[in-house]
Scaffold this motif. Structure first.
Motif, PDB file in Angstrom:
ATOM      1  N   GLU A  35    -167.114 -24.486  83.529  1.00  0.00           N
ATOM      2  CA  GLU A  35    -168.107 -24.310  84.594  1.00  0.00           C
ATOM      3  C   GLU A  35    -168.118 -22.866  85.078  1.00  0.00           C
ATOM      4  O   GLU A  35    -167.076 -22.279  85.346  1.00  0.00           O
ATOM      5  N   THR A  36    -169.303 -22.308  85.216  1.00  0.00           N
ATOM      6  CA  THR A  36    -169.445 -20.935  85.702  1.00  0.00           C
ATOM      7  C   THR A  36    -169.361 -20.899  87.226  1.00  0.00           C
ATOM      8  O   THR A  36    -169.547 -21.920  87.895  1.00  0.00           O
ATOM      9  N   ASP A  37    -169.116 -19.698  87.762  1.00  0.00           N
ATOM     10  CA  ASP A  37    -169.137 -19.530  89.215  1.00  0.00           C
ATOM     11  C   ASP A  37    -170.516 -19.864  89.766  1.00  0.00           C
ATOM     12  O   ASP A  37    -170.641 -20.417  90.859  1.00  0.00           O
ATOM     13  N   GLU A  38    -171.570 -19.533  89.025  1.00  0.00           N
ATOM     14  CA  GLU A  38    -172.935 -19.821  89.468  1.00  0.00           C
ATOM     15  C   GLU A  38    -173.125 -21.317  89.693  1.00  0.00           C
ATOM     16  O   GLU A  38    -173.638 -21.742  90.724  1.00  0.00           O
ATOM     17  N   ARG A  39    -172.705 -22.116  88.726  1.00  0.00           N
ATOM     18  CA  ARG A  39    -172.885 -23.563  88.844  1.00  0.00           C
ATOM     19  C   ARG A  39    -172.042 -24.132  89.978  1.00  0.00           C
ATOM     20  O   ARG A  39    -172.484 -25.002  90.723  1.00  0.00           O
ATOM     21  N   MET A  40    -170.807 -23.658  90.114  1.00  0.00           N
ATOM     22  CA  MET A  40    -169.954 -24.147  91.185  1.00  0.00           C
ATOM     23  C   MET A  40    -170.560 -23.833  92.553  1.00  0.00           C
ATOM     24  O   MET A  40    -170.581 -24.676  93.447  1.00  0.00           O
ATOM     25  N   MET A  41    -171.086 -22.618  92.710  1.00  0.00           N
ATOM     26  CA  MET A  41    -171.706 -22.251  93.983  1.00  0.00           C
ATOM     27  C   MET A  41    -172.989 -23.048  94.219  1.00  0.00           C
ATOM     28  O   MET A  41    -173.327 -23.361  95.365  1.00  0.00           O
ATOM     29  N   LEU A  42    -173.687 -23.395  93.146  1.00  0.00           N
ATOM     30  CA  LEU A  42    -174.867 -24.246  93.287  1.00  0.00           C
ATOM     31  C   LEU A  42    -174.460 -25.640  93.752  1.00  0.00           C
ATOM     32  O   LEU A  42    -175.167 -26.258  94.553  1.00  0.00           O
ATOM     33  N   ARG A  43    -173.313 -26.118  93.300  1.00  0.00           N
ATOM     34  CA  ARG A  43    -172.823 -27.410  93.805  1.00  0.00           C
ATOM     35  C   ARG A  43    -172.597 -27.345  95.313  1.00  0.00           C
ATOM     36  O   ARG A  43    -172.948 -28.265  96.049  1.00  0.00           O
ATOM     37  N   LEU A  44    -172.029 -26.236  95.787  1.00  0.00           N
ATOM     38  CA  LEU A  44    -171.818 -26.073  97.228  1.00  0.00           C
ATOM     39  C   LEU A  44    -173.147 -25.987  97.973  1.00  0.00           C
ATOM     40  O   LEU A  44    -173.313 -26.572  99.046  1.00  0.00           O
ATOM     41  N   LEU A  45    -174.106 -25.251  97.404  1.00  0.00           N
ATOM     42  CA  LEU A  45    -175.427 -25.156  98.026  1.00  0.00           C
ATOM     43  C   LEU A  45    -176.103 -26.530  98.064  1.00  0.00           C
ATOM     44  O   LEU A  45    -176.671 -26.916  99.087  1.00  0.00           O
ATOM     45  N   ALA A  46    -176.023 -27.268  96.970  1.00  0.00           N
ATOM     46  CA  ALA A  46    -176.614 -28.609  96.929  1.00  0.00           C
ATOM     47  C   ALA A  46    -175.963 -29.509  97.971  1.00  0.00           C
ATOM     48  O   ALA A  46    -176.647 -30.316  98.616  1.00  0.00           O
ATOM     49  N   PHE A  47    -174.660 -29.352  98.169  1.00  0.00           N
ATOM     50  CA  PHE A  47    -173.974 -30.120  99.211  1.00  0.00           C
ATOM     51  C   PHE A  47    -174.584 -29.786 100.566  1.00  0.00           C
ATOM     52  O   PHE A  47    -174.899 -30.677 101.355  1.00  0.00           O
ATOM     53  N   ALA A  48    -174.752 -28.505 100.843  1.00  0.00           N
ATOM     54  CA  ALA A  48    -175.296 -28.080 102.136  1.00  0.00           C
ATOM     55  C   ALA A  48    -176.724 -28.574 102.341  1.00  0.00           C
ATOM     56  O   ALA A  48    -177.101 -28.992 103.438  1.00  0.00           O
ATOM     57  N   LEU A  49    -177.530 -28.539 101.297  1.00  0.00           N
ATOM     58  CA  LEU A  49    -178.936 -28.941 101.409  1.00  0.00           C
ATOM     59  C   LEU A  49    -179.106 -30.442 101.587  1.00  0.00           C
ATOM     60  O   LEU A  49    -180.143 -30.897 102.063  1.00  0.00           O
ATOM     61  N   ASN A  50    -178.100 -31.212 101.203  1.00  0.00           N
ATOM     62  CA  ASN A  50    -178.179 -32.669 101.276  1.00  0.00           C
ATOM     63  C   ASN A  50    -177.051 -33.255 102.126  1.00  0.00           C
ATOM     64  O   ASN A  50    -176.715 -34.426 101.984  1.00  0.00           O
ATOM     65  N   ALA A  51    -176.468 -32.456 102.971  1.00  0.00           N
ATOM     66  CA  ALA A  51    -175.245 -32.820 103.695  1.00  0.00           C
ATOM     67  C   ALA A  51    -175.360 -34.120 104.471  1.00  0.00           C
ATOM     68  O   ALA A  51    -176.372 -34.410 105.107  1.00  0.00           O
ATOM     69  N   SER A  52    -174.302 -34.878 104.357  1.00  0.00           N
ATOM     70  CA  SER A  52    -174.097 -36.079 105.163  1.00  0.00           C
ATOM     71  C   SER A  52    -172.606 -36.385 105.107  1.00  0.00           C
ATOM     72  O   SER A  52    -171.880 -35.817 104.288  1.00  0.00           O
ATOM     73  N   GLU A  53    -172.172 -37.278 105.942  1.00  0.00           N
ATOM     74  CA  GLU A  53    -170.753 -37.628 105.977  1.00  0.00           C
ATOM     75  C   GLU A  53    -170.343 -38.412 104.740  1.00  0.00           C
ATOM     76  O   GLU A  53    -169.156 -38.485 104.423  1.00  0.00           O
ATOM     77  N   THR A  54    -171.289 -39.002 104.018  1.00  0.00           N
ATOM     78  CA  THR A  54    -170.947 -39.809 102.846  1.00  0.00           C
ATOM     79  C   THR A  54    -171.260 -39.118 101.522  1.00  0.00           C
ATOM     80  O   THR A  54    -171.043 -39.701 100.463  1.00  0.00           O
ATOM     81  N   LEU A  55    -171.743 -37.891 101.561  1.00  0.00           N
ATOM     82  CA  LEU A  55    -172.023 -37.145 100.332  1.00  0.00           C
ATOM     83  C   LEU A  55    -170.698 -36.692  99.729  1.00  0.00           C
ATOM     84  O   LEU A  55    -169.815 -36.219 100.434  1.00  0.00           O
ATOM     85  N   GLU A  56    -170.557 -36.842  98.416  1.00  0.00           N
ATOM     86  CA  GLU A  56    -169.317 -36.425  97.754  1.00  0.00           C
ATOM     87  C   GLU A  56    -169.612 -35.862  96.371  1.00  0.00           C
ATOM     88  O   GLU A  56    -170.657 -36.140  95.777  1.00  0.00           O
ATOM     89  N   PHE A  57    -168.665 -35.082  95.878  1.00  0.00           N
ATOM     90  CA  PHE A  57    -168.782 -34.521  94.548  1.00  0.00           C
ATOM     91  C   PHE A  57    -168.484 -35.600  93.516  1.00  0.00           C
ATOM     92  O   PHE A  57    -167.564 -36.397  93.697  1.00  0.00           O
ATOM     93  N   GLY A  58    -169.267 -35.596  92.438  1.00  0.00           N
ATOM     94  CA  GLY A  58    -168.964 -36.464  91.306  1.00  0.00           C
ATOM     95  C   GLY A  58    -168.054 -35.712  90.357  1.00  0.00           C
ATOM     96  O   GLY A  58    -167.687 -34.559  90.602  1.00  0.00           O
ATOM     97  N   ARG A  59    -167.726 -36.332  89.261  1.00  0.00           N
ATOM     98  CA  ARG A  59    -166.881 -35.668  88.275  1.00  0.00           C
ATOM     99  C   ARG A  59    -167.671 -34.639  87.489  1.00  0.00           C
ATOM    100  O   ARG A  59    -167.104 -33.794  86.817  1.00  0.00           O
ATOM    101  N   GLY A  60    -169.009 -34.735  87.567  1.00  0.00           N
ATOM    102  CA  GLY A  60    -169.888 -33.709  87.001  1.00  0.00           C
ATOM    103  C   GLY A  60    -169.700 -33.446  85.527  1.00  0.00           C
ATOM    104  O   GLY A  60    -169.841 -34.346  84.707  1.00  0.00           O
ATOM    105  N   ILE A  61    -169.359 -32.210  85.181  1.00  0.00           N
ATOM    106  CA  ILE A  61    -169.251 -31.768  83.796  1.00  0.00           C
ATOM    107  C   ILE A  61    -168.284 -32.640  82.999  1.00  0.00           C
ATOM    108  O   ILE A  61    -168.516 -32.940  81.839  1.00  0.00           O
ATOM    109  N   SER A  62    -167.192 -33.061  83.598  1.00  0.00           N
ATOM    110  CA  SER A  62    -166.177 -33.812  82.856  1.00  0.00           C
ATOM    111  C   SER A  62    -166.534 -35.287  82.673  1.00  0.00           C
ATOM    112  O   SER A  62    -165.857 -35.992  81.938  1.00  0.00           O
ATOM    113  N   ASP A  63    -167.584 -35.782  83.327  1.00  0.00           N
ATOM    114  CA  ASP A  63    -167.980 -37.185  83.199  1.00  0.00           C
ATOM    115  C   ASP A  63    -169.497 -37.266  83.222  1.00  0.00           C
ATOM    116  O   ASP A  63    -170.121 -37.065  84.260  1.00  0.00           O
TER     117      ASP A  63
END
Length: 178
Positions: A35-63
């Motif tokens: 995973e590139t730094d760009e993609r990781m930072m996009l994950r953080l941005l996506a978290f912020a844009l869709n923030a809620s108490e129940t939002l969580e990271f998936g396994r993403g690239i590895s699953d």
């Protein structure tokens, strides 16, 4: 020997005036070796844009069965499925059929435009699918904010998105494709 993920810590402070959401999240992000730094930072941005108490990271690239982020109800139903990059038509269909709302943040410079031309007719069949494109320059600027321990401030007001930290500030423009 397999490479291990790199662990990042982020204190994410969100002021979303458009959605009336204000919160701070202490996040631990495992960056997959591919995973590139760009993609990781996009994950953080996506978290912020869709923030809620129940939002969580998936396994993403590895699953491949999980999205980059998702929001599930207390009963385990997927309320929101968030993917990054250029998912194929099969994955778009899975996201739209699995979740109440599906969101894709596409990136990859010219590649994202070509990808969208190929999947837009299939994507149009799903009323609960939103697709946004992010410019390559913005992705590079977001990556410049990457630190092993980060304090990021995301402000969203009247559609304008600003991500800032001690390393600088980035204005993010999302282009709605659908």
């Amino acid at each position: 020997m397999a490479l291990k993920s790199t662990i990042f810590k982020a204190e994410l402070h969100i002021a979303d005036l458009d959605q009336n959401y204000y919160g701070s999240h202490a996040l631990t992000i495992a960056q997959h070796p591919s995973e590139t730094d760009e993609r990781m930072m996009l994950r953080l941005l996506a978290f912020a844009l869709n923030a809620s108490e129940t939002l969580e990271f998936g396994r993403g690239i590895s699953d491949e069965d999980e999205p980059a982020l998702w929001q599930r109800s207390l009963t385990g139903e997927v309320e929101r499925w968030i993917d990054l990059g250029q998912p194929d038509e099969k994955r778009l269909k899975k996201a739209a059929n699995t979740a109440g709302e599906a969101v894709v943040y596409a990136y990859g410079a010219r590649g994202a435009e070509v990808w969208w031309q190929g999947v837009s007719s299939q994507a149009a069949r799903h009323g609960n699918l939103k697709v946004y494109a992010i410019e390559a320059d913005t992705m590079t600027a977001l990556a410049s904010l990457t630190e092993r321990t980060m304090q990021l401030h995301v402000t969203i007001q009247e559609g304008a998105i600003t991500v800032s930290s001690e390393a600088g500030s980035v204005e993010v423009a999302l282009k709605a494709l659908q």
